[in-house]
Write an enzyme that holds these catalytic residues in place. Structure first.
Site, PDB file in Angstrom:
ATOM      1  N   ASP A  84       0.922  -1.183   0.106  1.00  0.00           N
ATOM      2  CA  ASP A  84      -0.105   0.008   0.001  1.00  0.00           C
ATOM      3  C   ASP A  84       0.756   1.270  -0.163  1.00  0.00           C
ATOM      4  O   ASP A  84       0.489   2.130  -0.723  1.00  0.00           O
ATOM      5  CB  ASP A  84      -0.761  -0.031   1.304  1.00  0.00           C
ATOM      6  CG  ASP A  84      -1.863  -1.031   1.218  1.00  0.00           C
ATOM      7  OD1 ASP A  84      -2.433  -1.145  -0.027  1.00  0.00           O
ATOM      8  OD2 ASP A  84      -2.538  -1.263   2.080  1.00  0.00           O
ATOM      9  N   SER A 142     -11.143  -2.076  -0.553  1.00  0.00           N
ATOM     10  CA  SER A 142      -9.956  -1.617  -0.050  1.00  0.00           C
ATOM     11  C   SER A 142      -8.980  -1.904  -1.109  1.00  0.00           C
ATOM     12  O   SER A 142      -9.011  -1.639  -2.306  1.00  0.00           O
ATOM     13  CB  SER A 142      -9.572  -1.948   1.346  1.00  0.00           C
ATOM     14  OG  SER A 142      -8.523  -1.349   1.959  1.00  0.00           O
ATOM     15  N   ASP A 203     -15.489   7.143   4.754  1.00  0.00           N
ATOM     16  CA  ASP A 203     -14.343   6.479   4.377  1.00  0.00           C
ATOM     17  C   ASP A 203     -13.124   7.091   4.038  1.00  0.00           C
ATOM     18  O   ASP A 203     -13.452   7.763   2.801  1.00  0.00           O
ATOM     19  CB  ASP A 203     -14.711   5.299   3.626  1.00  0.00           C
ATOM     20  CG  ASP A 203     -13.710   4.316   3.503  1.00  0.00           C
ATOM     21  OD1 ASP A 203     -12.354   4.519   3.994  1.00  0.00           O
ATOM     22  OD2 ASP A 203     -13.939   3.194   2.958  1.00  0.00           O
ATOM     23  N   HIS A 260     -14.935   2.399   6.939  1.00  0.00           N
ATOM     24  CA  HIS A 260     -14.041   1.544   5.947  1.00  0.00           C
ATOM     25  C   HIS A 260     -14.356   0.237   6.125  1.00  0.00           C
ATOM     26  O   HIS A 260     -14.183  -0.528   5.219  1.00  0.00           O
ATOM     27  CB  HIS A 260     -12.674   1.893   5.862  1.00  0.00           C
ATOM     28  CG  HIS A 260     -11.947   1.235   4.880  1.00  0.00           C
ATOM     29  ND1 HIS A 260     -11.877   1.296   3.504  1.00  0.00           N
ATOM     30  CD2 HIS A 260     -10.675   0.256   5.237  1.00  0.00           C
ATOM     31  CE1 HIS A 260     -10.967   0.574   3.018  1.00  0.00           C
ATOM     32  NE2 HIS A 260     -10.391  -0.255   3.867  1.00  0.00           N
TER      33      HIS A 260
END
Length: 274
Positions: A84, A142, A203, A260
């Site tokens: 990420d 995600s 989110d 989220h």
């Protein structure tokens, strides 16, 4: 399906579309399960994964809807967090796939996709011989949503649809920005309304990687702006080529918020595997 009013402002979606977004999120949530023998009640084609990248997911076959669903899990480990964090924009380099020259994507997401791409394409090649009329759908939550976008772009080129077969579709939930404006424009041109990008209230993950770094969202955003989830609280946002200022981009990112972890009333990682 509704879109905008005469002033170009987003409008709420239909009950049918809401049910569709709910249906595909059950796959995205189930992708967190180490084993999912009956994804969303359908046949399991392949449970895939890569130990080095810690990417996992599955391919399901829904004969009722005549589709293969590729579901990719979101971040669930330190390894995923490192992927990420690798936010360098790089050319899209995946075997058999060619994008516009200046298209750039998130380096970590691309590296993650490339670790499972061959497993997925090999399984789909074999499965489509037995079920040539099934379309392709990619889903994820995600980071899994970002990977679902890269998967859709790849699979659309690797498995071009016949004139009689619906094109590939992709559904992402709480996904961060994936690439630059050229990449986003490519996704919009290739998928149009078949790219569904869902955001739940505040989110912050979808806006965590800022546009100031060269990133740009793709697709039509479906913003559930208030709870509880319902067609009336979910807007279809088409402005800005993916960066509609009237929708989730209007809320400053607070990173990973409680929103989220829940989409359309489903808490991640609820499995739907029976």
């Amino acid at each position: 399906m509704t879109s905008t009013n005469d002033a170009g402002e987003p409008l709420s979606i239909s009950a049918e579309l809401f049910d569709e977004l709910y249906h595909y999120f059950k796959y995205a949530s189930s992708a967190y399960s180490p084993v999912c023998l009956r994804p969303n009640g359908n046949a399991l084609v392949l449970q895939f994964g890569n130990h080095l990248s810690d990417i996992q997911g599955f391919i399901a076959r829904d004969d009722g809807r005549k589709e293969f669903v590729v579901a990719l899990r979101g971040s669930a480990s330190v390894t995923d967090a490192l992927l990420d964090a690798n936010i360098l924009l790089v050319p899209f380099l995946t075997p058999g796939v060619k994008l516009p020259p200046h298209a750039r994507v998130h380096a970590g997401f691309l590296a993650a996709w490339d670790t499972v791409a061959l497993q997925i394409t090999a399984a789909l090649t074999a499965a489509r011989r037995l079920h040539p009329g099934h379309r392709l759908v990619t889903v994820g939550h995600s980071m899994g949503g970002a990977l679902a976008t890269l998967a859709a772009v790849s699979l659309l080129q690797l498995f071009p649809a016949s004139p009689m077969l619906d094109q590939t579709r992709t559904y992402s939930y709480g996904a961060p920005r994936v690439g630059n404006a050229v990449f986003a424009a490519h996704v919009n041109a290739e998928f149009g309304a078949r790219a569904y990008r869902v955001v739940h209230t505040d989110d912050g993950v979808p806006t965590m990687i800022p546009t100031s770094l060269g990133y740009h969202h793709h697709g039509i955003e479906y913003w559930q702006h208030a709870d509880p989830p319902a067609p009336s609280t979910t807007l279809r946002c088409t402005g800005g080529g993916g960066e509609d200022p009237c929708c989730s981009a209007s809320v400053p990112s607070s990173g990973v918020t409680p929103a989220h972890a829940t989409y359309l009333g489903i808490t991640v990682p609820t499995p739907f595997c029976l």
